[in-house]
Design a protein around this motif. Structure first.
Motif, PDB file in Angstrom:
ATOM      1  N   UNK A  26      59.768  24.643 -12.391  1.00 56.40           N
ATOM      2  CA  UNK A  26      61.003  24.173 -13.018  1.00 56.40           C
ATOM      3  C   UNK A  26      60.682  23.870 -14.479  1.00 56.40           C
ATOM      4  N   UNK A  27      61.483  24.408 -15.381  1.00 54.43           N
ATOM      5  CA  UNK A  27      61.294  24.149 -16.813  1.00 54.43           C
ATOM      6  C   UNK A  27      62.433  23.261 -17.302  1.00 54.43           C
ATOM      7  N   UNK A  28      62.091  22.118 -17.868  1.00 52.70           N
ATOM      8  CA  UNK A  28      63.111  21.186 -18.356  1.00 52.70           C
ATOM      9  C   UNK A  28      62.773  20.726 -19.777  1.00 52.70           C
ATOM     10  N   UNK A  29      63.809  20.311 -20.484  1.00 51.79           N
ATOM     11  CA  UNK A  29      63.640  19.746 -21.823  1.00 51.79           C
ATOM     12  C   UNK A  29      63.954  18.257 -21.788  1.00 51.79           C
ATOM     13  N   UNK A  30      63.196  17.490 -22.535  1.00 53.84           N
ATOM     14  CA  UNK A  30      63.430  16.051 -22.603  1.00 53.84           C
ATOM     15  C   UNK A  30      63.565  15.591 -24.039  1.00 53.84           C
ATOM     16  N   UNK A  31      64.413  14.596 -24.249  1.00 55.78           N
ATOM     17  CA  UNK A  31      64.648  14.083 -25.598  1.00 55.78           C
ATOM     18  C   UNK A  31      64.535  12.560 -25.610  1.00 55.78           C
ATOM     19  N   UNK A  32      64.021  12.028 -26.714  1.00 51.92           N
ATOM     20  CA  UNK A  32      63.903  10.584 -26.877  1.00 51.92           C
ATOM     21  C   UNK A  32      64.345  10.189 -28.272  1.00 51.92           C
ATOM     22  N   UNK A  33      64.802   8.956 -28.422  1.00 55.32           N
ATOM     23  CA  UNK A  33      65.294   8.496 -29.720  1.00 55.32           C
ATOM     24  C   UNK A  33      64.939   7.028 -29.932  1.00 55.32           C
ATOM     25  N   UNK A  34      64.470   6.717 -31.137  1.00 51.57           N
ATOM     26  CA  UNK A  34      64.115   5.343 -31.506  1.00 51.57           C
ATOM     27  C   UNK A  34      64.718   5.039 -32.875  1.00 51.57           C
ATOM     28  N   UNK A  35      65.249   3.845 -33.040  1.00 57.58           N
ATOM     29  CA  UNK A  35      65.791   3.428 -34.329  1.00 57.58           C
ATOM     30  C   UNK A  35      64.924   2.318 -34.915  1.00 57.58           C
ATOM     31  N   UNK A  36      64.601   2.460 -36.186  1.00 60.69           N
ATOM     32  CA  UNK A  36      63.773   1.465 -36.873  1.00 60.69           C
ATOM     33  C   UNK A  36      64.405   1.121 -38.219  1.00 60.69           C
ATOM     34  N   UNK A  37      64.051  -0.036 -38.732  1.00 55.15           N
ATOM     35  CA  UNK A  37      64.569  -0.453 -40.032  1.00 55.15           C
ATOM     36  C   UNK A  37      63.736   0.177 -41.152  1.00 55.15           C
ATOM     37  N   UNK A  38      64.367   0.642 -42.217  1.00 56.92           N
ATOM     38  CA  UNK A  38      63.612   1.180 -43.358  1.00 56.92           C
ATOM     39  C   UNK A  38      62.922   0.053 -44.112  1.00 56.92           C
ATOM     40  N   UNK A  39      61.851   0.386 -44.812  1.00 55.19           N
ATOM     41  CA  UNK A  39      61.169  -0.622 -45.625  1.00 55.19           C
ATOM     42  C   UNK A  39      60.990  -0.168 -47.075  1.00 55.19           C
ATOM     43  N   UNK A  40      61.517   1.014 -47.393  1.00 63.49           N
ATOM     44  CA  UNK A  40      61.383   1.548 -48.753  1.00 63.49           C
ATOM     45  C   UNK A  40      62.670   2.269 -49.148  1.00 63.49           C
ATOM     46  N   UNK A  41      63.040   2.121 -50.410  1.00 61.16           N
ATOM     47  CA  UNK A  41      64.222   2.823 -50.929  1.00 61.16           C
ATOM     48  C   UNK A  41      63.824   3.657 -52.138  1.00 61.16           C
ATOM     49  N   UNK A  42      64.521   4.761 -52.323  1.00 66.68           N
ATOM     50  CA  UNK A  42      64.339   5.601 -53.509  1.00 66.68           C
ATOM     51  C   UNK A  42      65.703   5.825 -54.150  1.00 66.68           C
ATOM     52  N   UNK A  43      65.762   5.653 -55.444  1.00 73.13           N
ATOM     53  CA  UNK A  43      67.022   5.871 -56.156  1.00 73.13           C
ATOM     54  C   UNK A  43      66.715   6.527 -57.498  1.00 73.13           C
ATOM     55  N   UNK A  44      67.627   7.358 -57.947  1.00 70.24           N
ATOM     56  CA  UNK A  44      67.465   8.026 -59.238  1.00 70.24           C
ATOM     57  C   UNK A  44      68.463   7.459 -60.236  1.00 70.24           C
ATOM     58  N   UNK A  45      67.939   6.976 -61.357  1.00 71.17           N
ATOM     59  CA  UNK A  45      68.773   6.505 -62.459  1.00 71.17           C
ATOM     60  C   UNK A  45      68.598   7.459 -63.626  1.00 71.17           C
ATOM     61  N   UNK A  46      69.700   7.786 -64.283  1.00 68.40           N
ATOM     62  CA  UNK A  46      69.609   8.726 -65.388  1.00 68.40           C
ATOM     63  C   UNK A  46      70.473   8.338 -66.567  1.00 68.40           C
ATOM     64  N   UNK A  47      70.148   8.929 -67.696  1.00 76.40           N
ATOM     65  CA  UNK A  47      70.925   8.746 -68.922  1.00 76.40           C
ATOM     66  C   UNK A  47      71.327  10.120 -69.428  1.00 76.40           C
ATOM     67  N   UNK A  48      72.610  10.282 -69.714  1.00 73.46           N
ATOM     68  CA  UNK A  48      73.105  11.523 -70.299  1.00 73.46           C
ATOM     69  C   UNK A  48      73.906  11.165 -71.544  1.00 73.46           C
ATOM     70  N   UNK A  49      73.561  11.781 -72.675  1.00 74.67           N
ATOM     71  CA  UNK A  49      74.251  11.472 -73.922  1.00 74.67           C
ATOM     72  C   UNK A  49      74.327  12.718 -74.797  1.00 74.67           C
ATOM     73  N   UNK A  50      75.090  12.625 -75.875  1.00 73.52           N
ATOM     74  CA  UNK A  50      75.291  13.782 -76.740  1.00 73.52           C
ATOM     75  C   UNK A  50      74.904  13.464 -78.180  1.00 73.52           C
ATOM     76  N   UNK A  51      74.742  14.518 -78.982  1.00 69.45           N
ATOM     77  CA  UNK A  51      74.411  14.380 -80.395  1.00 69.45           C
ATOM     78  C   UNK A  51      74.777  15.650 -81.129  1.00 69.45           C
ATOM     79  N   UNK A  52      74.849  15.561 -82.457  1.00 73.82           N
ATOM     80  CA  UNK A  52      75.215  16.736 -83.242  1.00 73.82           C
ATOM     81  C   UNK A  52      74.123  17.804 -83.204  1.00 73.82           C
ATOM     82  N   UNK A  53      72.879  17.367 -82.996  1.00 69.75           N
ATOM     83  CA  UNK A  53      71.765  18.304 -82.892  1.00 69.75           C
ATOM     84  C   UNK A  53      70.968  17.977 -81.639  1.00 69.75           C
TER      85      UNK A  53
END
Length: 231
Positions: A26-53
């Protein structure tokens, strides 16, 4: 001679039947799931501006980006946790009917990726960066630095689930599980929560309002495919 040949063929058939019986599985598939709290965050901050040159746009961007990075570091974020992820300079082109395209200025964009290991600082980092001149916030996501134990737990659940499923099938078919022939790991999958960018930016619209951030939970799943021998 014929009798001997008949007996030999009969024995061969019996042996093949016995082998076939032993090879039932007999061939069967099994699945498991665990939820954990994150301990690290990543965020991207940027600056966009204009100029004559291009030089003017780059100079203004450098000035603002320096302010942003200084503001971020004042929140206790080490310099090694702030890395440039994108930098571009491009022309601003004006298009008019029956006229050739005309370059009217240049824009410069610079973006840094910030790793935050104290989740309580996320809102402060974003807000201070915006106050210092950042006008682009992207890719806020959460991770867990050590998720090995959670992955093992998810795989253990998957094996247990496969065993229960096999027992149910075997019982319904009038068979008995007598052993395990093979186990193939499907691997562990990690689903990281991501804060909606527009939601994060919406909190910046009100003056002096702290950006609301909810890390949520990380889901780690595991899967296996198990072949059980039955009789």
């Amino acid at each position: 001679m014929k009798n001997a040949l008949f007996i030999l063929l009969a024995l061969l058939c019996l042996a093949l039947s016995a082998t076939a019986a032993k090879e039932q599985s007999i061939i069967v598939n099994g699945f498991g799931s665990v939820q954990v709290e994150p301990d690290t965050a990543n965020v991207q901050l940027g600056v966009e501006c204009s100029g004559k040159s291009a030089q003017a746009a780059q100079a203004e961007n450098a000035r603002l980006m320096k302010q942003v990075m200084e503001a971020v570091e004042k929140n206790g974020i080490a310099k090694k946790k702030v890395k440039t992820s994108n930098f571009n300079i491009w022309p601003e082109v004006k298009y008019e009917q029956n006229q050739p395209p005309k370059t009217v200025g240049y824009r410069c964009g610079n973006q840094v990726n910030i790793t935050i290991e104290d989740l309580a600082l996320i809102s402060k980092v974003i807000d201070s960066g915006i106050a210092a001149g950042a006008n682009n916030v992207r890719g806020l996501n959460f991770t867990r630095q050590d998720d090995k134990e959670a992955k093992r737990s998810a795989l253990s659940q998957a094996v247990e689930a496969a065993g229960e499923k096999a027992q149910t099938i075997a019982k319904a078919a009038g068979l008995k599980i007598i052993g395990t022939q093979s186990i193939v790991e499907g691997g562990a999958r990690v689903v990281y929560p991501q804060e909606n960018q527009m939601r994060a930016l919406a909190g910046l619209q009100a003056d002096n309002a702290e950006t609301p951030v909810s890390p949520g939970l990380i889901e780690i799943t595991g899967s296996v495919s198990i072949t059980y021998a039955v009789e």
